[in-house]
Scaffold this active site. Structure first.
Site, PDB file in Angstrom:
ATOM      1  N   GLY A   9       5.462  -4.995  -9.178  1.00 30.68           N
ATOM      2  CA  GLY A   9       4.845  -4.924  -7.851  1.00 30.68           C
ATOM      3  C   GLY A   9       3.357  -4.716  -8.031  1.00 30.68           C
ATOM      4  O   GLY A   9       2.702  -5.452  -8.780  1.00 30.68           O
ATOM      5  N   GLU A  86       4.764   6.526  -8.291  1.00 29.30           N
ATOM      6  CA  GLU A  86       6.088   5.932  -8.113  1.00 29.30           C
ATOM      7  C   GLU A  86       7.122   6.949  -7.635  1.00 29.30           C
ATOM      8  O   GLU A  86       8.320   6.749  -7.796  1.00 29.30           O
ATOM      9  CB  GLU A  86       6.552   5.293  -9.435  1.00 29.30           C
ATOM     10  CG  GLU A  86       5.573   4.319 -10.039  1.00 29.30           C
ATOM     11  CD  GLU A  86       5.320   3.076  -9.184  1.00 29.30           C
ATOM     12  OE1 GLU A  86       6.236   2.653  -8.455  1.00 29.30           O
ATOM     13  OE2 GLU A  86       4.196   2.542  -9.233  1.00 29.30           O
TER      14      GLU A  86
END
Length: 188
Positions: A9, A86
């Site tokens: 991503g 994250e």
């Protein structure tokens, strides 16, 4: 000791930590999907954005980049940074990473990958599947501390094209976002 991190991503275009090497390649058995909610970067708790996670998918490959982080200090800095960045991804797996589609020998074994699982108890931000139009609408309207959600999808599309990957899901969704934005402009 050496740490390898796989980005599929925003890590593709913005690592955010010092690395020694960056390889373009893929992991097997996963598809990139816009099923993960983002309440801390590309949306808010009241209006989550959508970012990518991985979904097990037999026979599929997911292209991205692997970063090699060497040295104990750089590893600790990278891991500390990634654990914050994250934090909405509840699962870490270690997979084989390939650079050549014609070989069964991985370029790197044990590359670390963050995944947002569909388990709502462990991952309350998981949004799951929806129609392209619904996901596009959500992306258009979401914005968080890291900026508008639409910037994320367009940057991801560009980053993937730069590494030679035409991801159908990302491109279809980016086109749906562009189409809806264009229609909104014409209506106003």
């Amino acid at each position: 000791m050496v740490l390898w991190v796989f980005g599929y991503g925003s890590l593709i275009w913005k690592a955010g930590f010092r690395y020694e090497e960056r390889l373009v390649g893929f992991i097997n058995g996963y598809s990139r999907v816009f099923y993960q909610g983002s309440t801390d970067h590309r949306g808010t708790p009241d209006y989550p954005g959508r970012t990518v996670t991985l979904e097990p998918s037999h026979g599929e490959v997911c292209w991205g980049v692997a970063y090699k982080v060497s040295g104990e200090e750089d590893e600790q800095i990278a891991l500390s940074y990634l654990e914050v960045r994250e934090k909405q991804y509840d699962t870490k797996v270690y997979l084989d990473f390939f650079t050549d589609p014609n070989t069964t020998t991985p370029a790197v074994s044990g590359v670390m990958v963050y995944i947002g699982s569909p388990n709502k108890k462990l991952n309350p931000n998981y949004l799951g599947p929806a129609s392209l139009e619904e996901i596009a609408e959500q992306i258009i309207n979401a914005e968080g501390p890291s900026g508008p959600n639409r910037d994320y999808i367009f940057q991801l599309e560009n980053a993937l094209l730069e590494i030679g990957c035409e991801d159908k899901h990302v491109m279809d969704l980016a086109n749906a976002v562009r189409k809806t934005l264009s229609e909104m402009k014409m209506d106003s």
